[in-house]
Enzyme design. Sequence first.
Site, PDB file in Angstrom:
ATOM      1  N   ARG A 115      15.053 -25.011  24.422  1.00 48.54           N
ATOM      2  CA  ARG A 115      16.202 -25.891  24.131  1.00 48.54           C
ATOM      3  C   ARG A 115      15.788 -27.365  24.149  1.00 48.54           C
ATOM      4  NH1 ARG A 115      21.408 -23.551  23.661  1.00 48.54           N
ATOM      5  NH2 ARG A 115      22.816 -25.259  23.197  1.00 48.54           N
ATOM      6  N   HIS A 161      14.171 -27.976  20.923  1.00 48.05           N
ATOM      7  CA  HIS A 161      15.236 -27.989  19.903  1.00 48.05           C
ATOM      8  C   HIS A 161      15.868 -29.377  19.789  1.00 48.05           C
ATOM      9  CE1 HIS A 161      19.448 -26.685  18.619  1.00 48.05           C
ATOM     10  NE2 HIS A 161      18.688 -26.269  17.649  1.00 48.05           N
ATOM     11  N   SER A 215      16.540 -21.911  14.234  1.00 48.13           N
ATOM     12  CA  SER A 215      15.785 -22.950  14.957  1.00 48.13           C
ATOM     13  C   SER A 215      15.046 -22.361  16.145  1.00 48.13           C
ATOM     14  CB  SER A 215      16.730 -24.033  15.476  1.00 48.13           C
ATOM     15  OG  SER A 215      17.235 -24.789  14.425  1.00 48.13           O
TER      16      SER A 215
END
Length: 205
Positions: free
Chosen positions: A37, A40, A14
């Site tokens: 992040r 994500h 990812s």
Amino acid sequence: MEYVRDGAEIYRRSFATIRAEADLSGLPEDVSRVVVRMIHACGMVDLVEDVRFSPGVVTAARKALLGGAPILCDAEMVASGVTRARLPAANEVICTLRDAAVPALAAEIGNTRSAAALDLWGDRLGGSVVAIGNAPTALFRLLEMVAAGAPRPAAVIGVPVGFIGAAESKEALAESGLEYLIVRGRRGGSAITAAAVNALASEAE
Ligand SMILES: C/C1=C2N=C(/C=C3N=C(/C(C)=C4\N[C@@](C)([C@@H]5N=C1[C@](C)(CCC(=O)O)[C@H]5CC(=O)O)[C@@](C)(CC(=O)O)[C@@H]4CCC(=O)O)[C@@](C)(CC(=O)O)[C@@H]\3CCC(=O)O)C(C)(C)[C@@H]/2CCC(=O)O
């Protein structure tokens, strides 16, 4: 069925996909880690285009967390999303929204429960890391409190979502002189905000 079953491998792929698809070139490396992040958590690689920050925000937040500062959250959803194992000093994660005093306080000040809950943060505000991922009124209330002389948090992750007040509250944070990280406009939310805190909490991916 054929699918990836290894959690660490899913994360690795990812993050590699995000770094390949998102244009992070305008960000310093410390902010870039946080934004990866955040992307994500929401799957939107173009989120980066709306991210704004003060240059010292990551350093300020990291320093505060390493020093044991609490993380003050507007919603339980934000607080629940913070991975306790990543916190460097067993930092307290606090959300006062469900305190029994909040509904009456909200009626008294003529504001939402999310905003009223901040009045219970008390002396924990000074030097804290504030994480607002849901309620624009909570972010407006924070700025009102600081403008009225309340102790200043070390850093504010201000990523409320929505149509009424979200964009405006984030622009006001960016103008406040506080260390900040925002996503301009309507986009935001508890998951993105918790992800930002998790990135700030640890150098580990
Ligand atoms: C107007 C509000 C908005 N809520 C949004 C999105 C989501 N909220 C969820 C949940 C479960 C909660 N939202 C409250 C914070 C509740 N939401 C509001 C308020 C009415 C006002 C806040 C504001 O405008 O600043 C607020 C109630 C209040 O008086 O403060 C919540 C406390 C409501 C409740 O359950 O009592 C609750 C928070 C629970 C917690 O502590 O975690 C959603 C999951 C929606 C749902 O249930 O379907 C969702 C989560 C989004 C996220 O990622 O956090 C908006 C879109 C932010 C909206 C504000 C802006 C707008 O409408 O334009």
